[in-house]
Motif scaffolding. Structure first.
Motif, PDB file in Angstrom:
ATOM      1  N   ASN A 161     -30.732 -12.637  18.047  1.00  0.00           N
ATOM      2  CA  ASN A 161     -30.310 -13.354  19.250  1.00  0.00           C
ATOM      3  C   ASN A 161     -31.499 -13.710  20.131  1.00  0.00           C
ATOM      4  N   ILE A 162     -32.439 -12.777  20.265  1.00  0.00           N
ATOM      5  CA  ILE A 162     -33.638 -13.030  21.075  1.00  0.00           C
ATOM      6  C   ILE A 162     -34.461 -14.164  20.468  1.00  0.00           C
ATOM      7  N   GLU A 163     -34.665 -14.104  19.158  1.00  0.00           N
ATOM      8  CA  GLU A 163     -35.510 -15.102  18.493  1.00  0.00           C
ATOM      9  C   GLU A 163     -34.918 -16.504  18.582  1.00  0.00           C
ATOM     10  N   ASP A 167     -40.341 -16.787  13.376  1.00  0.00           N
ATOM     11  CA  ASP A 167     -39.718 -18.102  13.467  1.00  0.00           C
ATOM     12  C   ASP A 167     -38.625 -18.206  12.412  1.00  0.00           C
ATOM     13  N   LEU A 168     -37.377 -18.045  12.842  1.00  0.00           N
ATOM     14  CA  LEU A 168     -36.252 -18.036  11.910  1.00  0.00           C
ATOM     15  C   LEU A 168     -36.021 -19.390  11.256  1.00  0.00           C
ATOM     16  N   ALA A 170     -36.691 -19.883   1.898  1.00  0.00           N
ATOM     17  CA  ALA A 170     -35.600 -18.904   1.918  1.00  0.00           C
ATOM     18  C   ALA A 170     -35.382 -18.290   0.537  1.00  0.00           C
ATOM     19  N   PHE A 171     -35.412 -19.132  -0.496  1.00  0.00           N
ATOM     20  CA  PHE A 171     -35.160 -18.630  -1.847  1.00  0.00           C
ATOM     21  C   PHE A 171     -36.376 -17.895  -2.405  1.00  0.00           C
ATOM     22  N   ALA A 172     -37.591 -18.328  -2.033  1.00  0.00           N
ATOM     23  CA  ALA A 172     -38.798 -17.623  -2.483  1.00  0.00           C
ATOM     24  C   ALA A 172     -38.891 -16.252  -1.833  1.00  0.00           C
ATOM     25  N   PHE A 173     -38.575 -16.161  -0.534  1.00  0.00           N
ATOM     26  CA  PHE A 173     -38.579 -14.867   0.154  1.00  0.00           C
ATOM     27  C   PHE A 173     -37.533 -13.932  -0.461  1.00  0.00           C
ATOM     28  N   GLU A 186     -50.620 -23.600  10.754  1.00  0.00           N
ATOM     29  CA  GLU A 186     -50.405 -22.712  11.897  1.00  0.00           C
ATOM     30  C   GLU A 186     -49.243 -21.745  11.684  1.00  0.00           C
ATOM     31  N   ARG A 187     -48.583 -21.817  10.521  1.00  0.00           N
ATOM     32  CA  ARG A 187     -47.501 -20.870  10.221  1.00  0.00           C
ATOM     33  C   ARG A 187     -47.811 -20.002   9.008  1.00  0.00           C
TER      34      ARG A 187
END
Length: 477
Positions: A243-245, A254-255, A264-267, A385-386
């Motif tokens: 909720n905070i993020e 960074d969601l 998403a699938f690699a993680f 930067e990510r």
């Protein structure tokens, strides 16, 4: 210095950091029996000597990755060398088991800095077309550390277990000087960013309670009141963290990264791979000591087929991913790992060491084929930067999977071994099957390897579902 030269300098720095971290972990496992005897430690404290490092890294790497995206990589990486080296020397001076746990915590902070920042450093230095090759070389160095770690551990134990920590001093000094003098910031990062302290606090508490709950569940049972309370707290803090993020402009995690299909699938496949193979070697050490009657040092050495095959395959798969992409290679690697686990599912009291070595070699080949392409896909799908937070999440997922795997394995083992035999096997003071319900233990091993097989198979399916890199776009800023 020309850019073409710098990329290899950067790779040498990150490889040295990876080698330091892996060597320390692998030599420690071999030395645990001697540490337990000399420090008069309980099995609980010895287990926490190992677990504190894994838990701390899992919790810290996402935050460190975010900081790396704010202030750059070099300072954090050099700081990691310094803190890891200081922590190692303090570990060598430990007079009690709980002192050793505290100093291992300090060492783990340095390890988290090295692990969280190394992949972004490589991704910054190498072009997209060479990233797989570079990560493959990094993976090969890690595998080299896994091969020689048990051998060095056995040698150091003969002169005193404290030397497994003292040896990190010269390596750490060389690594610190080399990284400080040679690394540079390649990418220009956004200025005047704010750090999300509240989100970091809730994430840290949530992950800590979750991982401790998993650990306690493996040892004390999943219906234990402490385990249930910790799981409830973990859910509360992680829901609050999400909720905070979602409400702040510059979140710690960074969601939106998870909105990218390929990320998403690699993680997720990384997490499942961690669950699949995190405790395989751990289980085999118990099998070698308890069922085969092999001493702890030789049991550690017998695990090297995993690392040898990974050492062979990691650079090859890295090069291939640069040319053909990561999707098929990563998925195929997970299927090959599953094939090795099928063989382990048939383990018996009479299974030969050679047969197990073959299945370990096959599983290691698969892991080596998965690692470099999957990491390359993650780092190639994010903007510069990510890269810090993306690398941190990747490491967190893998370590979290390993913690889950260890918890499940300990739950299985504990049900077939008396507490005295469990402590004796873990400490190396017992070699043989005394206190072990052999049939039940073998059934437990088969169950654990079956779970690993299905996790590897599921990871392969999810890895393939990520789609092609060419069609995947990094999330927008």
């Amino acid at each position: 210095m020309k850019q073409v030269d710098y990329k290899w300098i950067a790779l040498s720095c990150t490889s040295l950091g990876a080698l330091l971290s892996v060597l320390s972990s692998n030599t420690l496992i071999i030395a645990l029996p001697d540490i337990m005897k000399e420090l008069h430690a309980s099995m609980n404290s010895i287990i926490w000597t190992v677990m504190i490092y894994m838990l701390a890294i899992t919790i810290l790497v996402p935050s460190i990755g975010r900081i790396a995206d704010m202030i750059g990589r070099k300072k954090l990486f050099v700081g990691g060398f310094i803190i890891f080296t200081i922590g190692s020397v303090l570990c060598g001076f430990s007079a009690t088991a709980w002192q050793l746990i505290l100093f291992r915590l300090i060492q783990s902070i340095g390890g988290a800095l090295l692990l969280a920042v190394s992949t972004p450093i490589v991704a910054d230095a190498f072009s997209r077309g060479e990233l797989g090759k570079a990560l493959g070389i990094n993976g090969m160095i890690i595998s080299v550390g896994s091969v020689i770690g048990p051998i060095l551990g056995g040698a150091f134990v003969s002169i005193g277990w404290r030397w497994i920590f003292y040896i990190n001093l010269p390596i750490g000094i060389i690594g610190t000087i080399w990284a400080w003098s040679q690394l540079k910031e390649v990418e220009r990062l956004p200025q005047k960013q704010k750090f999300d302290w509240l989100g970091t606090l809730f994430f840290t508490i949530g992950m800590l309670t979750l991982l401790v709950a998993l650990t306690l569940g493996g040892f004390k049972g999943w219906l234990n009141s402490s385990t249930i309370i910790l799981f409830a707290l973990a859910i509360f803090f992680m829901v609050a963290f999400v909720n905070i993020e979602n409400k702040i402009d510059e979140p710690m995690l960074d969601l939106s990264l998870f909105k990218s299909r390929i990320l998403a699938f690699a993680f997720t496949s990384n997490l499942l791979n961690g669950i699949a193979r995190g405790a395989v070697t751990f289980l085999l050490v118990f099998y070698f000591q308890g069922i085969k009657g092999i001493d702890p040092v030789m049991a550690g050495i017998l695990l090297t087929p995993f690392a040898i095959s990974m050492m062979i395959m990691a650079p090859i798969s890295g090069r291939l991913s640069d040319r053909y992409g990561s999707r098929v290679l990563s998925s195929l690697g997970l299927l090959i790992s599953a094939l090795g686990l099928i063989g382990m599912m048939e383990i018996k009291e009479s299974t030969s060491i050679l047969e197990l070595a073959i299945w370990m070699f096959i599983a290691g080949l698969g892991s080596g084929m998965f690692f470099s392409p999957n990491t390359s896909a993650i780092m190639g799908a994010v903007a510069p930067e990510r890269r810090g937070i993306a690398g941190g999440v990747r490491t967190m997922m893998n370590n979290a999977g390993s913690v889950i795997s260890m918890a499940l394995s300990m739950a299985i083992i504990s049900s077939s071994i008396t507490p005295e035999a469990l402590q004796g096997l873990f400490a190396g003071t017992q070699v043989g099957s005394q206190g072990i319900a052999i049939a039940q233990f073998i059934t437990g091993l088969r169950t654990a390897f079956a779970i690993s097989f299905f996790m590897s198979l599921l990871a392969a399916v999810i890895s393939y579902m990520r789609g092609s890199e060419r069609s995947a776009l990094a999330p927008e800023n």
